[in-house]
Design a protein around this motif. Sequence first.
Motif, mmCIF file in Angstrom:
data_model
loop_
_atom_site.group_PDB
_atom_site.id
_atom_site.type_symbol
_atom_site.label_atom_id
_atom_site.label_comp_id
_atom_site.label_asym_id
_atom_site.label_seq_id
_atom_site.Cartn_x
_atom_site.Cartn_y
_atom_site.Cartn_z
ATOM 1 N N HIS A 1 0.810 -1.345 -0.025
ATOM 2 C CA HIS A 1 -0.059 -0.104 0.018
ATOM 3 C C HIS A 1 0.742 1.134 0.111
ATOM 4 O O HIS A 1 0.543 2.199 -0.688
ATOM 5 N N ASP A 2 2.049 1.438 0.742
ATOM 6 C CA ASP A 2 2.848 2.486 0.744
ATOM 7 C C ASP A 2 4.340 2.006 1.268
ATOM 8 O O ASP A 2 4.426 0.941 1.538
ATOM 9 N N ALA B 1 -14.890 8.090 14.706
ATOM 10 C CA ALA B 1 -15.623 8.479 13.565
ATOM 11 C C ALA B 1 -15.329 9.911 13.078
ATOM 12 O O ALA B 1 -15.183 10.044 11.859
ATOM 13 N N GLN B 2 -15.513 11.068 13.791
ATOM 14 C CA GLN B 2 -15.272 12.213 13.505
ATOM 15 C C GLN B 2 -13.969 12.876 13.668
ATOM 16 O O GLN B 2 -13.378 13.707 12.667
ATOM 17 N N SER B 3 -13.317 12.461 14.601
ATOM 18 C CA SER B 3 -11.982 12.874 15.179
ATOM 19 C C SER B 3 -10.953 12.286 14.357
ATOM 20 O O SER B 3 -9.842 12.965 14.104
ATOM 21 N N THR B 4 -10.708 10.988 14.116
ATOM 22 C CA THR B 4 -9.660 10.243 13.660
ATOM 23 C C THR B 4 -10.252 8.954 12.808
ATOM 24 O O THR B 4 -9.692 7.931 13.069
ATOM 25 N N GLY B 5 -11.153 9.298 12.266
ATOM 26 C CA GLY B 5 -11.342 8.306 11.156
ATOM 27 C C GLY B 5 -10.550 7.606 10.449
ATOM 28 O O GLY B 5 -10.708 6.369 9.902
ATOM 29 N N HIS B 6 -9.420 8.450 9.978
ATOM 30 C CA HIS B 6 -8.250 7.761 9.377
ATOM 31 C C HIS B 6 -7.736 6.836 9.789
ATOM 32 O O HIS B 6 -6.921 5.993 9.464
ATOM 33 N N PHE B 7 -7.603 7.096 11.423
ATOM 34 C CA PHE B 7 -6.988 5.868 11.937
ATOM 35 C C PHE B 7 -7.555 4.480 11.906
ATOM 36 O O PHE B 7 -6.545 3.690 11.714
ATOM 37 N N GLU C 1 -8.653 3.439 9.034
ATOM 38 C CA GLU C 1 -8.332 3.063 7.635
ATOM 39 C C GLU C 1 -6.861 2.650 7.708
ATOM 40 O O GLU C 1 -6.874 1.583 7.083
ATOM 41 N N ARG C 2 -6.051 3.465 8.485
ATOM 42 C CA ARG C 2 -4.755 2.681 8.503
ATOM 43 C C ARG C 2 -4.463 1.583 9.236
ATOM 44 O O ARG C 2 -3.558 0.865 8.826
ATOM 45 N N ALA C 3 -5.373 1.497 10.388
ATOM 46 C CA ALA C 3 -5.385 0.194 11.004
ATOM 47 C C ALA C 3 -5.442 -0.988 10.089
ATOM 48 O O ALA C 3 -5.036 -2.170 10.353
ATOM 49 N N LYS C 4 -6.524 -0.554 9.348
ATOM 50 C CA LYS C 4 -7.045 -1.852 8.325
ATOM 51 C C LYS C 4 -5.870 -2.134 7.342
ATOM 52 O O LYS C 4 -5.668 -3.525 7.195
#
Length: 259
Positions: free
Chosen positions: A62-63, A87-93, A95-98
Amino acid sequence: MVATLPSTIALVTSLTRALAQSSTSSSIEPTQLCPTSLLPQETLNTCLEWETTKTTQYNCTHDDYLATFTPGQYEGAVANYLSFNTAQSTGHFVERAKLFEDCTGGKIIFSEAQDIAEDPINDIGSASAVGTELYDAYLMIYSFTSEASSLGLLETLNDRISQSNTLLKYEDMFPKVRSMGEYRKDGKTNIDLLMADGDFFVPIIRIDLLERDGLPLPHTWEDLVELGKFIFVGLRCYLLDCLGCLNNCSCGLKIGLCI
């Protein structure tokens, strides 16, 4: 690797035995390096699984950061993360965890704190109380971590940052934000937190009110002080007039920035 060691030993033993048998068997071609027909089916299945599992089940492409991991490196490992309003503050966490899970096989379980200030400290512990220690990582307010840092309850991240800094670029972080995650102890600055964001207080200007009263946008502290005087004097005059103390505004015709 440890979990597959017995199977690997069994595989090597079986191969050695089979090759030894092949030296006396006329049915084996001289060019046949591995007489698989002589190996037990269980050994063959183990071999095939060993060859294909890591490359087919895990994806580390992925990277550049994920490419530094060995596919399936943390297979079976579980980390519990105490988040807050994810969901609002760190939704990207999430995604990265997945992506991390897809690469390493490790599992990150997200839990929601009810109080971002108190819940992490209740789990980590303090000088007055031992923590429950249910979680491995936290999203928390940095100003509540000093006691935990002084007690050595947080892992110091200096070495981890140094090892990954080619990709992390820690020195490029805004200095003030960077310092929020640091704690100085015994003459050494320890990095106990990686800041997810930095909160700053900024002025908000009502452009429409400035235009109404013909005032310029402030660009310096001096400009801001003058604007503050105008607001204060105008507001005082407006309030006095509303209270009936002054029928005619002696402060001047301008009412200031009152609405």
